[in-house]
Structures are given as structure tokens and as C-alpha cells.
Scaffold this active site. Structure first.
Site, PDB file in Angstrom:
ATOM      1  N   ARG A 141      34.393 -34.415  20.046  1.00 22.28           N
ATOM      2  CA  ARG A 141      35.688 -35.028  19.713  1.00 22.28           C
ATOM      3  C   ARG A 141      35.862 -36.399  20.358  1.00 22.28           C
ATOM      4  O   ARG A 141      36.794 -37.124  20.028  1.00 22.28           O
ATOM      5  CB  ARG A 141      36.846 -34.088  20.079  1.00 22.28           C
ATOM      6  N   ASP A 173      40.338 -51.101   2.706  1.00 19.87           N
ATOM      7  CA  ASP A 173      39.613 -49.907   2.265  1.00 19.87           C
ATOM      8  C   ASP A 173      38.467 -50.414   1.400  1.00 19.87           C
ATOM      9  O   ASP A 173      38.678 -50.882   0.279  1.00 19.87           O
ATOM     10  CB  ASP A 173      40.560 -48.999   1.473  1.00 19.87           C
ATOM     11  N   LYS A 208      32.103 -40.964  -0.350  1.00 18.76           N
ATOM     12  CA  LYS A 208      31.744 -41.617  -1.608  1.00 18.76           C
ATOM     13  C   LYS A 208      30.332 -42.211  -1.519  1.00 18.76           C
ATOM     14  O   LYS A 208      29.380 -41.476  -1.431  1.00 18.76           O
ATOM     15  CB  LYS A 208      32.823 -42.632  -1.972  1.00 18.76           C
ATOM     16  N   TYR A 227      44.639 -45.907  -2.944  1.00 21.38           N
ATOM     17  CA  TYR A 227      44.181 -44.526  -3.056  1.00 21.38           C
ATOM     18  C   TYR A 227      45.362 -43.566  -2.823  1.00 21.38           C
ATOM     19  O   TYR A 227      46.136 -43.752  -1.872  1.00 21.38           O
ATOM     20  CB  TYR A 227      43.080 -44.285  -2.019  1.00 21.38           C
TER      21      TYR A 227
END
Ligand code: PLP
Length: 384
Positions: A48, A174, A199, A102
């Protein structure tokens, strides 16, 4: 070897490899430890903390691809963007954000920002003036997305970066649709780049991941919030992502080439009324796209002629799959009005130009002639 001097496919293949000193294997070993020693170590490692060996090393590949000092890998694109936003926006701050965004990012802003007391304005359009007029005295970040989904509008990256710098406001993008293969926004002055690595980074429709790349200073700030939000990616998936990214340059270039051919072909097709692709000279921002992209990308959209049923068109395709996501090596299509923009009213969709005839096309690596043939047979079948 300086990272700036080596080429795209070499970065994809080699930067950020972990040397297998013990067995001299050809690929990076995978370290699945979630617990590391704390005595006499330079770094206290923990998944983490985004600093396991696989996380740390793959971040170097992403930073090299985006021409930045540092990068972080997240459990999803949304983990990346939400962490980035919350690292730079606090109660009372204001975000200026592009209106064509998006859907998940729109939901995050609308549903979560009010809880944190963060203000935001969606622009009226994607021109620089639209961003300028949305700026307030408390604006701390401008966020853009170009090419946009699903109409492939192009925002002037350099002009937005300049606008931000002139007003002392940070800028982020983005870069998912273009990928670093086709667009490097840092070179155009943008401060931070984020990706849905689900993607093109992944590219095989089997990984969910995200990434942010920027200066060491900005990434430290993002890390500080990221360790609290906990959106890290498991090392198993980090390792798979590394494997995928080795071929990203090859894949995306092949997909981009196919998209250009298909856009030209669809543009002349009697049963297609309109094609949206920044690589077509008829695209309103063709020149701008050419100036800021190294390739026009592998996403395009088109409108079927009014007499064709767009849902039947997709169901009759044999090779191309109707599919929610994008950017895999396999070609996929979707109806924005049934998916990403389903929650808008008909009137709202009309306003932004998303008709029921619109098909978004994520172009894969198949042979163009086979893709054309598939589209042709479906159109023939549903034509009355
Ligand atoms: C998919 C996508 C996201 C969100 O990424 P996830 O990996 O699904 O969380 C963000 N931006 C764009 C442009 C996307 O296509």
C-alpha cells in the site's frame, strides 16, 4: 543509458526491468511479499506504500514513457484520478474540468466533491476560452481529456498548459485515449498525466489498473494521499502489466494505423453518415491534433445512416465484439447512448451530439480487410 535518448519500443521492452541476479532469467522476477524487513533498509516496503520491487520498477517504465521524473501505479484508473484530485484539492478549492469527460470521472466529481467541500465547474466547451471563463480565484487545478470520448474532440494542450501557468494553476490530463505512444502532454507543458492502464497499457482486456506521472515533487504529494486512500495494485497484476507494456508501442501503432484506414473507408461508406476521427482532414481540429499528437490514436466514432438499426448492426457483427471497455488488441464497438451516456436524458444527449446512431469503435490489430468485411456483412444483413 539516458531514458530521454532511447526510443519508445526500447523503453517499453526494457526500462524498469528487475534484474534476476540469482537465476539470470530473461524477465523481471515477481515479488509477492507483503511484508519486508525494516532493519538496515533504505526503503520500508509495503504494497500500500506503492513501493514493492515490482511496483517501484514498473513505475520507472511509465515515467520514462511520459517523460517525467516519477510515476505511480494504481488499482484502477479511477483510483489514479481520485487520488490525484484529492492530493491537490481541499475544502474550498475549485476545479475547472472539461465537460466531455469519462463518465466515471464525472460521477466522482459530482458525487464525492460536495462531501469534501470542493467546488467545480464543467466547461461549456473544449476551447481554451471555455476553460478561461470557468476559472475562479480559488481554482487550483484544470483537468482536460483529449481526444475526448466518444466524439474525439481535441483540446489544445499547449494553450491549456500556458493558461494554467499564467494563473498559477496546476494542469492535468487524462491521456488514456491517446496513450504515451501517440501523445506526450508533459512535453507540451502539462503538469500531471493520468491513465486508465486498463486500456492501452494492459491492451488485452484482462487487467484493471491506473497510473499517474509527474515531477518527483507532485508525485510525493500524490503518494501522501495515496497511502491513505489505499488504491495500490497487487504485484501479480503489476507483473502482468509489465508484460503487457513491453508490446504497447507495437500494438498501439498497429491499432492507430488500422484506425486511420478504417476512418477513411467509413467516411466514404454510403451507409455511414458521419465519422469522428482526428486523423481525417475533415475533423475540425485536424491541424491541432497533428501538431500535438505523434499519431491520431485508435479510437473513432461513426454514425450509421438513419435507416439502419444501430443495435442490430452491432449484434450482427461476427468478428468485432460489442463491448463496454476499449483499447484491447481485439476490435470492439459500443453504443454510447446505451452505456457511457445512458444516464443522460435524450435532450442532454442531443445537446452534446450523441445520437442513437452513434457507434464508438475501438480499433484492434486484426487485418483491416477482415474488419471491413465484418462491417459490410452486418450492414448488408440489416439493410432493408
Ligand atoms: C476507463 C477510463 C477511465 C477509468 O479507468 P478504470 O481503469 O476503469 O478505473 C478513466 N478515463 C478514461 C478516458 C477511461 O477510458
Amino acid at each position: 543509458m539516458s531514458k530521454k535518448k532511447i526510443g519508445l519500443n526500447t523503453i517499453c521492452t526494457h526500462v524498469g526491468e528487475i534484474k534476476d541476479e540469482q537465476f539470470k532469467g530473461a524477465v523481471s522476477p515477481i515479488y509477492l511479499s507483503s511484508s519486508y524487513e525494516f532493519f538496515d533498509v533504505d526503503v520500508k516496503r509495503y504494497p500500500r506504500y506503492f513501493n514493492t520491487p515490482n511496483q517501484e520498477f514498473l513505475s520507472k517504465k511509465i515515467a520514462a514513457l511520459e517523460h517525467t521524473e516519477a510515476a505511480m501505479i494504481f488499482g484502477s484508473g479511477m483510483a489514479a484520478i481520485s487520488t490525484m484530485f484529492l492530493a491537490f484539492l481541499k475544502q474550498g478549492d475549485h476545479l475547472v474540468v472539461q465537460n466531455t469527460l469519462y463518465g466515471g470521472t464525472v460521477n466522482f466529481i459530482k458525487e464525492e466533491f460536495p462531501k469534501y467541500g470542493i467546488e467545480y465547474t464543467f466547461t461549456n466547451g473544449y476551447k481554451v476560452e471555455d476553460f478561461e471563463e470557468a476559472i475562479q480565484p480559488n481554482t487550483k487545478l484544470i483537468h482536460i481529456e483529449t481526444p475526448s470520448n466518444p466524439l474525439l474532440t481535441i483540446t489544445d494542450i499547449k494553450a491549456i498548459a500556458k493558461l494554467g501557468k499564467s494563473k498559477n494553476i496546476l494542469t492535468s490530463i487524462d491521456n488514456t485515449f491517446a496513450s504515451p505512444v501517440n501523445q506526450n502532454p508533459i512535453d507540451l507543458g502539462i503538469d500531471m498525466v493520468m491513465h486508465s492502464a486498463t486500456k492501452y497499457f494492459g491492451g488485452h482486456s484482462d487487467i484493471c489498473a491506473g497510473a499517474v506521472a509527474s515531477t518527483k515533487e507532485h508525485m510525493d504529494r500524490i503518494w501522501n494521499v495515496g497511502k491513505n486512500l489505499g488504491g495500490s495494485l497487487s504485484d501479480m497484476t503489476v507483473w502482468m502489466l509489465e508484460r503487457s507494456m513491453k508490446t504497447m508501442g507495437l500494438r498501439v501503432k498497429a491499432q492507430t494505423k488500422n484506425a486511420m484506414k478504417l476512418a477513411k473507408w467509413l467516411d466514404k461508406h454510403p451507409k455511414v453518415s458521419r465519422v469522428y476521427y482526428p486523423g481525417l482532414k475533415s475533423h475540425p481540429e485536424y491541424k491541432l491534433a497533428k501538431s500535438q499528437m505523434t499519431g491520431f490514436g485508435a479510437m473513432l466514432s461513426f454514425e450509421l445512416a438513419m435507416d439502419l438499426d444501430s443495435q442490430r448492426f452491432q449484434k450482427e457483427l461476427k468478428l468485432i465484439k460489442p463491448s463496454m471497455s476499449l483499447a484491447g488488441i481485439e476490435s470492439t464497438v459500443l453504443s454510447p447512448h446505451l452505456t457511457s451516456h445512458a444516464l443522460l436524458t435524450q435532450e442532454e444527449r442531443d445537446k452534446v451530439g450523441i445520437s442513437d446512431q452513434l457507434i464508438r469503435f475501438s480499433v484492434g490489430i486484426e487485418e483491416v480487410k477482415d474488419l471491413k468485411q465484418d462491417i459490410e456483412q452486418s450492414i448488408n444483413k440489416i439493410s432493408k
